[in-house]
Design a protein around this motif. Structure first.
Motif, PDB file in Angstrom:
ATOM      1  N   LYS A 195      -3.957  11.104  26.766  1.00 32.07           N
ATOM      2  CA  LYS A 195      -3.573  11.693  28.045  1.00 32.07           C
ATOM      3  C   LYS A 195      -3.674  10.600  29.104  1.00 32.07           C
ATOM      4  N   VAL A 196      -2.839  10.698  30.123  1.00 35.40           N
ATOM      5  CA  VAL A 196      -2.828   9.718  31.207  1.00 35.40           C
ATOM      6  C   VAL A 196      -2.912  10.440  32.539  1.00 35.40           C
ATOM      7  N   SER A 197      -3.734   9.927  33.425  1.00 37.33           N
ATOM      8  CA  SER A 197      -3.827  10.467  34.780  1.00 37.33           C
ATOM      9  C   SER A 197      -3.854   9.308  35.767  1.00 37.33           C
ATOM     10  N   THR A 198      -3.629   9.609  37.044  1.00 36.57           N
ATOM     11  CA  THR A 198      -3.517   8.569  38.068  1.00 36.57           C
ATOM     12  C   THR A 198      -4.484   8.823  39.212  1.00 36.57           C
ATOM     13  N   ALA A 199      -5.225   7.779  39.590  1.00 37.75           N
ATOM     14  CA  ALA A 199      -6.012   7.797  40.832  1.00 37.75           C
ATOM     15  C   ALA A 199      -5.368   6.799  41.780  1.00 37.75           C
ATOM     16  N   SER A 200      -5.260   7.149  43.053  1.00 38.70           N
ATOM     17  CA  SER A 200      -4.611   6.250  44.008  1.00 38.70           C
ATOM     18  C   SER A 200      -5.556   5.914  45.155  1.00 38.70           C
ATOM     19  N   PHE A 201      -5.404   4.701  45.682  1.00 43.52           N
ATOM     20  CA  PHE A 201      -6.280   4.195  46.729  1.00 43.52           C
ATOM     21  C   PHE A 201      -5.453   3.438  47.768  1.00 43.52           C
ATOM     22  N   SER A 202      -5.917   3.452  48.996  1.00 40.57           N
ATOM     23  CA  SER A 202      -5.324   2.625  50.043  1.00 40.57           C
ATOM     24  C   SER A 202      -5.923   1.223  49.956  1.00 40.57           C
ATOM     25  N   ILE A 203      -5.072   0.202  49.844  1.00 38.97           N
ATOM     26  CA  ILE A 203      -5.567  -1.171  49.774  1.00 38.97           C
ATOM     27  C   ILE A 203      -6.263  -1.559  51.076  1.00 38.97           C
ATOM     28  N   ALA A 204      -5.747  -1.083  52.206  1.00 36.81           N
ATOM     29  CA  ALA A 204      -6.389  -1.373  53.492  1.00 36.81           C
ATOM     30  C   ALA A 204      -7.809  -0.816  53.532  1.00 36.81           C
ATOM     31  N   ASP A 205      -7.994   0.389  52.986  1.00 38.70           N
ATOM     32  CA  ASP A 205      -9.341   0.979  52.948  1.00 38.70           C
ATOM     33  C   ASP A 205     -10.250   0.243  51.970  1.00 38.70           C
ATOM     34  N   MET A 206      -9.681  -0.254  50.851  1.00 41.40           N
ATOM     35  CA  MET A 206     -10.481  -1.056  49.927  1.00 41.40           C
ATOM     36  C   MET A 206     -10.964  -2.333  50.622  1.00 41.40           C
ATOM     37  N   LYS A 207     -10.108  -2.913  51.459  1.00 41.57           N
ATOM     38  CA  LYS A 207     -10.507  -4.115  52.196  1.00 41.57           C
ATOM     39  C   LYS A 207     -11.567  -3.786  53.248  1.00 41.57           C
ATOM     40  N   ALA A 208     -11.480  -2.577  53.830  1.00 46.45           N
ATOM     41  CA  ALA A 208     -12.502  -2.161  54.796  1.00 46.45           C
ATOM     42  C   ALA A 208     -13.852  -2.009  54.100  1.00 46.45           C
TER      43      ALA A 208
END
Length: 432
Positions: A195-208
């Protein structure tokens, strides 16, 4: 078996040790890249784009992987590319979700355990999911492996850490196995339904989040998200099923190319290019210690940074790369492949991170909306591939569903960990 060839004419090129490892029967590693598009896909325009693209000019995309029947050696042999042999159209009637996320991930999960790619044509395919406006590029890992010889040692830098981490790598390749937990795979798990699922993130928030702790990198943040998310998944879904203080290990590929990031393919093909075509990938091991008593979210990032700082004060990734070449050259690709397979069996998860285009791009004038990457299943119950595109990071979580039946919840654990880190990082900024 594919076509047979002697390997003595100018249209042929020898394979590298890494290529031979990648076609080992226990690996047969295939990369799957899902590309979402804004508008319906025009097949004629797509074929025209492909036929005139730089991709077709790359030798590996227009060559057969052939085997010498007398010596058993492999070569790349130039051939004519018939696009109709590489394009597959899926007429999917599933309209349960608007963006097709579930249908795309289901298709990727099935592709991850599909039959090996045929050697009768160049080792790449394009699968088109018309209803979901999605292209899936399927490429055998051998297509991307580097050409040319490499030196064995690159200098005795950071000897102590290098020796310790190299010993850990060799131990995992030979005998040292992670303690079995409820999320561990076993030999043969790569053939289990996926099974495959996706988590998504904001790169700007990762940099913060990165900026909230001195000298932290985005990779440290991702490592911390995985550490925190796995801990929360175990504590919520399987409380007390894992012994407190148990350490599990992940495999993480490391780019060893002198020039990293997205490159202009046309310049990569130049004879004296500073960033020539081909992968040059080492490996580092990522330990995760599980504690039933959860830490503050940012503390996981701090722990990840501490681990990665020790890795950076060594040449372990380069040593592992050269060791794989050495073993393959001395003992053959079968022994080398068996060792790498054992490495996967003795660890618990796989994690990669790919930096994609920072700006929006298009294919045949059709704007790309997302890029998600996964691969054929490996001997892990969990494999995770992070790819960034236009300010978003997409973590594709592929699992053996008999071990982890709910990857959607695992994805939410990663996203919740990220959101808590973001909140704590914002509080840190306000406090200062």
């Amino acid at each position: 078996m594919g076509q047979l060839a002697g390997g003595n004419n100018r249209d042929e090129a020898p394979t590298t040790p890494l290529t031979r490892l990648s076609i080992h029967p226990k690996h047969n590693h295939v990369i799957l890249c899902a590309i979402g598009l804004k508008n319906p896909i025009d097949i004629a325009a797509l074929k025209d784009e492909l036929s005139n693209s730089i991709m077709i000019k790359i030798p590996r995309f227009s060559s057969l992987l052939t085997v010498d029947p007398h010596h058993g050696t492999e070569h790349w042999k130039k051939t004519h590319v018939n696009l109709d042999d590489h394009i597959f159209i899926q007429h999917d009637d599933d309209d349960d979700d608007d963006d097709g996320g579930d249908a795309i991930n289901c298709y990727l999960a099935n592709m991850a355990i599909s039959s090996p790619m045929s050697l009768n044509k160049p080792l790449w395919e394009v699968h088109i999911m018309h209803q979901h406006k999605c292209l899936i590029l399927k490429v055998h890992h051998a297509v991307a492996d580097e050409q040319g010889p490499e030196i064995l040692w690159d200098g005795p830098v950071y000897i102590l850490f290098s020796a310790v981490f190299l010993f850990q790598f060799l131990a995992k390749c030979l005998w040292a196995k992670d303690k079995e937990t409820v999320i561990s795979g076993i030999e043969g798990v790569e053939f289990w339904p996926r099974k495959v699922s996706t988590a998504s993130f904001s790169i700007a928030d990762m940099k913060a989040i990165r900026n909230a702790i001195p000298n932290v990198t985005v990779n440290d943040v991702l490592y911390g998200i995985i550490w925190c998310g796995l801990t929360r998944y175990l504590n919520i879904r399987l409380p007390k099923a894992v012994q407190d203080g148990v350490q599990i290990t992940g495999i993480c590929p490391v780019n060893l190319r002198e020039k990293s990031g997205v490159q202009d393919v046309s310049t990569m093909l130049l004879e004296k290019s500073k960033a020539p075509w081909g992968n040059k990938i080492g490996v580092v091991l990522l330990p995760i210690t599980y504690f039933q008593q959860e830490l503050n979210a940012l503390d996981y990032v701090a722990q990840a940074k501490e681990v990665m700082d020790r890795k950076k004060h060594s040449t372990v990734a380069l040593l592992c790369y050269n060791m794989a070449n050495l073993v393959s050259n001395l003992f053959g690709s079968k022994i080398g492949g068996d060792c790498l397979y054992k490495l996967s069996c003795n660890t618990t998860f796989f994690l990669s991170n790919i930096v994609g285009p920072q700006e929006e791009i298009s294919i045949a004038t059709n704007p790309v909306t997302f890029i998600r990457v996964t691969s054929s299943s490996q001997p892990h119950a969990i494999t995770m591939h992070m790819a960034s595109y236009a300010g978003k990071g997409y973590l594709q979580i592929q699992v053996a569903k008999e071990v982890i039946p709910d990857p959607e919840f695992l994805a939410r654990c990663f996203e919740d960990a990220f959101l808590e880190m973001k909140k704590d990082a914002n509080n840190c900024v306000r406090c200062h």
